[in-house]
Every structure is written in structure tokens, then in C-alpha cells.
Write an enzyme that holds these catalytic residues in place. Structure first.
Site, short mmCIF file in Angstrom:
data_model
loop_
_atom_site.label_atom_id
_atom_site.label_comp_id
_atom_site.label_asym_id
_atom_site.label_seq_id
_atom_site.Cartn_x
_atom_site.Cartn_y
_atom_site.Cartn_z
N GLU A 25 -41.00 8.69 23.99
CA GLU A 25 -40.03 7.62 23.88
C GLU A 25 -39.44 7.69 22.48
O GLU A 25 -40.16 7.80 21.50
CB GLU A 25 -40.66 6.24 24.09
CG GLU A 25 -40.97 5.91 25.51
CD GLU A 25 -41.25 4.42 25.74
OE1 GLU A 25 -40.97 3.58 24.86
OE2 GLU A 25 -41.74 4.11 26.84
N HIS A 79 -34.96 1.91 22.37
CA HIS A 79 -36.01 2.86 22.74
C HIS A 79 -35.67 3.45 24.10
O HIS A 79 -34.75 2.98 24.78
CB HIS A 79 -37.40 2.22 22.72
CG HIS A 79 -37.70 1.29 23.85
ND1 HIS A 79 -37.24 -0.01 23.90
CD2 HIS A 79 -38.44 1.46 24.97
CE1 HIS A 79 -37.66 -0.59 25.00
NE2 HIS A 79 -38.40 0.28 25.67
N HIS A 81 -36.89 5.08 27.95
CA HIS A 81 -37.87 5.17 29.03
C HIS A 81 -37.63 6.53 29.69
O HIS A 81 -36.82 6.62 30.62
CB HIS A 81 -37.68 4.04 30.05
CG HIS A 81 -38.11 2.70 29.59
ND1 HIS A 81 -37.91 1.57 30.34
CD2 HIS A 81 -38.75 2.28 28.45
CE1 HIS A 81 -38.40 0.52 29.70
NE2 HIS A 81 -38.90 0.94 28.55
N ASP A 92 -42.99 -3.81 27.30
CA ASP A 92 -41.89 -4.24 26.42
C ASP A 92 -41.89 -5.75 26.27
O ASP A 92 -41.74 -6.28 25.17
CB ASP A 92 -40.53 -3.80 26.98
CG ASP A 92 -40.36 -2.29 26.99
OD1 ASP A 92 -40.99 -1.60 26.18
OD2 ASP A 92 -39.56 -1.81 27.82
#
Length: 134
Positions: A25, A79, A81, A92
Site C-alpha cells: 500500500e 493510500h 488498496h 481504515d
């Protein structure tokens, strides 16, 4: 509905970071004012995980000091996935500490990476409309 503004160059900078850090990630900060990004600062995922991220503390402090020296705030945290989906995960929701910042999530789409923005709070999450400026 809430909106978040960023430049096309910011989107491309994040996309490059996301691709370079695969299979982990990717993560980083967006600095700016109110709901408008002015700078993207990639930060190392200190977990080096494909399913979780944690901003490297030293890099994060350096990034925040850089933003403060320019009179900016952290307006977003991005970020990826790598295996999808492009919505906040339970992790999260549980681990988000910067609730005043918009959460931007990258995930693979059919043909390219997709980017979505969310506001995460104690009640869960709601999508934020992104306006990409040229």
C-alpha cells in the site's frame, strides 16, 4: 455534498507513487488550505504491507514541518488498496486518526487505477466529490 479540489498533476503524482510501491500500500499526505490540495508528499508505509499502511513517523514529521513552513495544513491523506476495493476498509475506519483530513483511496479499476475521496468519522464514512483542476 462536500467537495475536495486538487490539480491533475497531484493525481498523476499520487498514481505514480501508487504504482511504484506495488505490491505494498502506498501512502502520503496532501497539504493545502481548507478543502484544496496544493502539494502531495509521499511517505513510506512503515508496515511494508499490501493490506495496511502506517505513515513512517520521521517522514511524516518532516512532511508536516514542510507544510507548516508554507502555511499549509494536512488536508488529505492518500493510500492504496492494491487488491481493492476503493472504499474505506474496517481497518481504515478503526485506525483513522486525522479525521479533519479527507481520505483518498486508490484501487485498481478495469483499465486503470481509480481514485475516490471520503470523509471518515465516528459514524463511518461518506464520499466526498473531487474536483480535478487542470
Amino acid at each position: 455534498m462536500e467537495t475536495f479540489q486538487l490539480a491533475r498533476a497531484h493525481v498523476e503524482q499520487m498514481r505514480m507513487d501508487v504504482c511504484l510501491r506495488l505490491p505494498e500500500e502506498a501512502c502520503g499526505l496532501l497539504g493545502g488550505r481548507q478543502n484544496r490540495a496544493e502539494i502531495v508528499l509521499p511517505v513510506t508505509n512503515s508496515l511494508h504491507s499490501s493490506t495496511r499502511f502506517f505513515l513512517d513517523p520521521e517522514e511524516m514529521i518532516t512532511a508536516i514541518l514542510q507544510l507548516e513552513s508554507r502555511g499549509m495544513d494536512v488536508v488529505g491523506i492518500y493510500h492504496s488498496h492494491p487488491a481493492g476495493p476503493a472504499v474505506p476498509s474496517e481497518t481504515d475506519l478503526r485506525e483513522t486518526t486525522w479525521r479533519e483530513a479527507v481520505s483518498l483511496i486508490w484501487s485498481p479499476g478495469r483499465e486503470d487505477w481509480q481514485l475516490r475521496a471520503f470523509r471518515v468519522d465516528s459514524g463511518g464514512w461518506r464520499e466526498v466529490i473531487m474536483t480535478v483542476m487542470e
